[in-house]
Scaffold this active site. Sequence first.
Site, PDB file in Angstrom:
ATOM      1  N   GLY A  10      -0.463  45.135 -52.458  1.00 35.10           N
ATOM      2  CA  GLY A  10       0.271  44.700 -53.711  1.00 35.10           C
ATOM      3  C   GLY A  10      -0.390  43.462 -54.073  1.00 35.10           C
ATOM      4  O   GLY A  10      -1.588  43.478 -54.348  1.00 35.10           O
ATOM      5  N   GLU A  11       0.243  42.391 -54.455  1.00 37.10           N
ATOM      6  CA  GLU A  11      -0.367  41.150 -54.933  1.00 37.10           C
ATOM      7  C   GLU A  11      -0.218  40.273 -53.835  1.00 37.10           C
ATOM      8  O   GLU A  11       0.973  39.612 -53.677  1.00 37.10           O
ATOM      9  CB  GLU A  11       0.064  41.010 -56.250  1.00 37.10           C
ATOM     10  N   SER A  12      -1.343  39.712 -53.176  1.00 39.87           N
ATOM     11  CA  SER A  12      -1.100  38.816 -52.049  1.00 39.87           C
ATOM     12  C   SER A  12      -0.691  37.411 -52.506  1.00 39.87           C
ATOM     13  O   SER A  12      -0.122  36.658 -51.493  1.00 39.87           O
ATOM     14  CB  SER A  12      -2.535  38.721 -51.400  1.00 39.87           C
TER      15      SER A  12
ATOM     16  N   CYS B 267      -5.215  45.906 -47.621  1.00 42.02           N
ATOM     17  CA  CYS B 267      -5.520  45.210 -48.937  1.00 42.02           C
ATOM     18  C   CYS B 267      -4.845  43.873 -49.105  1.00 42.02           C
ATOM     19  O   CYS B 267      -5.240  43.057 -48.461  1.00 42.02           O
ATOM     20  CB  CYS B 267      -5.061  46.250 -50.039  1.00 42.02           C
TER      21      CYS B 267
ATOM     22  N   ARG C 161     -10.954  38.329 -53.184  1.00 40.22           N
ATOM     23  CA  ARG C 161     -10.097  39.190 -53.803  1.00 40.22           C
ATOM     24  C   ARG C 161     -10.925  39.700 -54.847  1.00 40.22           C
ATOM     25  O   ARG C 161     -11.862  39.465 -55.548  1.00 40.22           O
ATOM     26  CB  ARG C 161      -8.791  38.392 -54.218  1.00 40.22           C
TER      27      ARG C 161
ATOM     28  N   ILE D  98      -7.871  49.879 -54.284  1.00 39.53           N
ATOM     29  CA  ILE D  98      -7.307  49.713 -55.595  1.00 39.53           C
ATOM     30  C   ILE D  98      -7.429  48.161 -55.729  1.00 39.53           C
ATOM     31  O   ILE D  98      -6.808  47.370 -54.931  1.00 39.53           O
ATOM     32  CB  ILE D  98      -5.878  49.948 -55.463  1.00 39.53           C
ATOM     33  N   ARG D  99      -8.110  47.395 -56.420  1.00 32.52           N
ATOM     34  CA  ARG D  99      -8.432  46.050 -56.852  1.00 32.52           C
ATOM     35  C   ARG D  99      -8.663  45.271 -55.460  1.00 32.52           C
ATOM     36  O   ARG D  99      -7.903  44.242 -55.034  1.00 32.52           O
ATOM     37  CB  ARG D  99      -7.264  45.309 -57.493  1.00 32.52           C
TER      38      ARG D  99
ATOM     39  N   HIS E  17      -6.480  51.937 -48.814  1.00 33.18           N
ATOM     40  CA  HIS E  17      -5.085  52.281 -48.627  1.00 33.18           C
ATOM     41  C   HIS E  17      -5.001  53.649 -47.848  1.00 33.18           C
ATOM     42  O   HIS E  17      -5.159  54.863 -48.653  1.00 33.18           O
ATOM     43  CB  HIS E  17      -4.412  52.279 -49.919  1.00 33.18           C
TER      44      HIS E  17
ATOM     45  N   GLU F 159      -2.734  54.925 -46.420  1.00 33.60           N
ATOM     46  CA  GLU F 159      -1.302  55.569 -46.431  1.00 33.60           C
ATOM     47  C   GLU F 159      -1.023  56.200 -47.985  1.00 33.60           C
ATOM     48  O   GLU F 159      -0.391  57.035 -48.164  1.00 33.60           O
ATOM     49  CB  GLU F 159      -0.257  54.524 -46.570  1.00 33.60           C
TER      50      GLU F 159
HETATM   51  N1  GLN Z   1      -5.805  42.377 -55.559  1.00 35.21           N
HETATM   52  C1  GLN Z   1      -4.895  42.231 -54.728  1.00 35.21           C
HETATM   53  C2  GLN Z   1      -4.492  41.041 -54.143  1.00 35.21           C
HETATM   54  O1  GLN Z   1      -5.298  40.031 -54.468  1.00 35.21           O
HETATM   55  C3  GLN Z   1      -4.807  43.253 -53.836  1.00 35.21           C
HETATM   56  C4  GLN Z   1      -4.759  44.741 -54.334  1.00 35.21           C
HETATM   57  C5  GLN Z   1      -4.011  45.683 -53.387  1.00 35.21           C
HETATM   58  O2  GLN Z   1      -3.287  45.297 -52.355  1.00 35.21           O
HETATM   59  N2  GLN Z   1      -4.106  46.753 -53.652  1.00 35.21           N
HETATM   60  O3  GLN Z   1      -3.462  40.641 -53.495  1.00 35.21           O
END
Ligand code: GLN
Length: 225
Positions: A60-62, A92, A121, A156-157, A207, A209
Amino acid sequence: MTAVASGSAPTAGVLALQGGVAEHARMLEGLGAEVVLVRRERDLVGPEGARLDAIVLPGGESSTQDRLLRLLDLGEPLRAAIEGGMPVLGTCAGLILLAREVLDPAPGQRSLGLLDVAVRRNAFGAQLVSAEAEFAVEAAGVEGLGEGGAVRGALIRAPEIASLGPGARTIVAHDGHVLGATAADPAAAGEPGRPARLGRVTGISFHPELSGDPAFHRALLAHTR
Ligand code: GLN
């Protein structure tokens, strides 16, 4: 920590503040676990003590997850539970939460400091690489790995692990980037020259999952037996 499960299904939590919760829950249920979506301290600890045998910190977004953890007074109980021995898999953003150091934090962002790694990140750019791949895993104790010991997953990112301290070991290196690490558990060191066993604290950048590859989730649940 004493396992909550008494010979029956293990109880696995998924931190459910933000991000890719449902896919992890589905995967754990598919492996026979009872799943608890963790949003409050009482999801971790009930009147009878620990409620969970293991937990997943999803992607997600940390920085958002970190803010919510502190806003809800959940960060400290979560850290205490993991420090007390609850096995954890972070994917992630979950890896970023586990890290000792975040090299390029969002303003004010902190981490739980449970895995001896420094992470960077968005190491592959904003949304540049959002690709599925096979990631070779160098760790004992992960059953069901595919060809060449690989796990399928999506980036993903994604963060990368920029450096590891003595408390962590590399388990996934991919195209010159370290994308997975596990706590160097002396009790699970394995034989000299053989890969380390997966420790109780494991973080990966990708990921599995989303690719439906259950090897890491199975390894997480194996710690509860
Ligand atoms: N870029 C996100 C972060 O800094 C992590 C991306 C992800 O969990 N898929 O949290």
